[in-house]
Write an enzyme that holds these catalytic residues in place. Structure first.
Site, PDB file in Angstrom:
ATOM      1  N   SER A  50       0.836  -1.207   0.000  1.00 45.90           N
ATOM      2  CA  SER A  50       0.000   0.000   0.000  1.00 45.90           C
ATOM      3  C   SER A  50       0.868   1.254   0.000  1.00 45.90           C
ATOM      4  CB  SER A  50      -0.932   0.005   1.224  1.00 45.90           C
ATOM      5  OG  SER A  50      -0.189  -0.140   2.418  1.00 45.90           O
ATOM      6  N   GLU A  59      -9.422  -9.453   4.579  1.00 46.91           N
ATOM      7  CA  GLU A  59      -9.737  -8.056   4.252  1.00 46.91           C
ATOM      8  C   GLU A  59     -11.133  -7.937   3.639  1.00 46.91           C
ATOM      9  OE1 GLU A  59      -6.683  -5.894   2.187  1.00 46.91           O
ATOM     10  OE2 GLU A  59      -7.964  -4.155   1.869  1.00 46.91           O
TER      11      GLU A  59
HETATM   12  O1  KIV Z   1      -0.586  -3.310   1.789  1.00 47.39           O
HETATM   13  C1  KIV Z   1      -1.199  -3.216   2.870  1.00 47.39           C
HETATM   14  O2  KIV Z   1      -1.114  -2.214   3.593  1.00 47.39           O
HETATM   15  C2  KIV Z   1      -2.035  -4.344   3.276  1.00 47.39           C
HETATM   16  C3  KIV Z   1      -3.008  -4.111   4.390  1.00 47.39           C
HETATM   17  C4  KIV Z   1      -4.201  -3.379   3.884  1.00 47.39           C
HETATM   18  C5  KIV Z   1      -3.380  -5.372   5.075  1.00 47.39           C
HETATM   19  O3  KIV Z   1      -1.981  -5.384   2.694  1.00 47.39           O
END
Ligand code: KIV
Length: 267
Positions: free
Chosen positions: A46, A183
């Protein structure tokens, strides 16, 4: 407190003690969340959305994840550091998965990697685990499949959805994952999965009955002001704080009030 290891995750589930995970992408925030006592720090892919402004996580590279994994590891002393394996670094073949996962572990000092998907990636998970790389799974809404899933939608609804998720979770468990992120799914589905698995589940948008929770740090601090899904609780409004502070600074520079006498060196 002793440093967290992957073995502590199973112990926590058995003892009914919730696992606290949060993301961080740099040493400064990693040291703050570590000092706050979280159990695990996720260096999520992310980061390409949150830090770099990308719409999806698909552009993240192994080198980017290694860079951020290494600086997060520097800031963390107790929490287990888990680094996301980016899109196409493990889906093509188990050999690729081991090469990329091994590099991530070796070059960051992290304790584990995370991968997205179910039964279809079980051979890659097994190969990683056999090579000594602890693996966290990720089911439900899997952001690397955002296009195939038609956007960030709640998963696990409809006939057969629970059974499919259970099959995927069991395939991951049999392949050796030490925990699974769930998720965006109805709380009841996550509760059933959690009850049906030996591996601890870590929820995000999956209700209160998971074995732990994870949030994206920048979102829960209110730094990402436009992002307000139902599952997110903001524990601070730092976005507004930052904008206010910078406005005050700009105003003081423009009106000659900063720097003041107390900020000036004497000869
Ligand atoms: O990439 C990320 O931050 C994640 C979380 C949303 C679990 O995979």
């Amino acid at each position: 407190m002793a440093a967290m290891t992957v073995l502590d995750f199973a112990r926590r589930k058995k003892a009914g003690e919730p696992i606290v995970m949060i993301t961080a992408y740099d040493a400064l925030f990693a040291s703050m969340v570590d000092a706050a006592g979280v159990d695990a720090i996720l260096v999520g892919d992310s980061l390409v959305s949150v830090l770099c402004g990308e719409e999806t996580t698909l552009s993240a590279t192994v080198d980017q994840m290694i860079y951020h994994g290494r600086i997060v590891r520097r800031g963390a002393s107790r929490a287990l550091v888990v680094v996301d394996m980016p899109y196409l670094s493990y889906q093509v073949s188990p050999v690729d998965a081991v090469r990329n996962g091994g590099r991530i572990l070796k070059e960051t000092g992290a304790g584990a990697v995370k991968v997205e998907g179910g039964a279809e990636i079980a051979p890659a998970v097994e190969a990683l685990v056999n090579a000594g790389v602890p693996v966290m799974g990720h089911l439900g809404f899997t952001p690397q499949s955002v296009h195939a899933l038609g956007g960030p939608r709640v998963q696990g609804r409809g006939e057969g959805a629970l059974e499919k998720l259970l099959r995927d979770a069991r395939a991951l468990e049999n392949a050796g994952v030490f925990a699974i992120v769930l998720e965006l799914m109805p709380a009841l589905i996550a509760q059933r999965l959690t009850a049906g698995l030996a591996a601890p589940t870590i929820g995000i948008g999956a209700g209160p009955r998971c074995d732990g929770q994870v949030l994206v740090l920048h979102d829960m601090l209110g730094l990402n002001e436009g992002f307000a899904p139902r599952f997110l609780k903001r524990y601070a409004e730092l976005g507004a704080e930052v904008e206010g502070a910078v406005k005050r600074y700009a105003e003081e520079v423009r009106t000659g009030r900063f720097p003041g006498p107390e900020h000036v060196y004497k000869v």
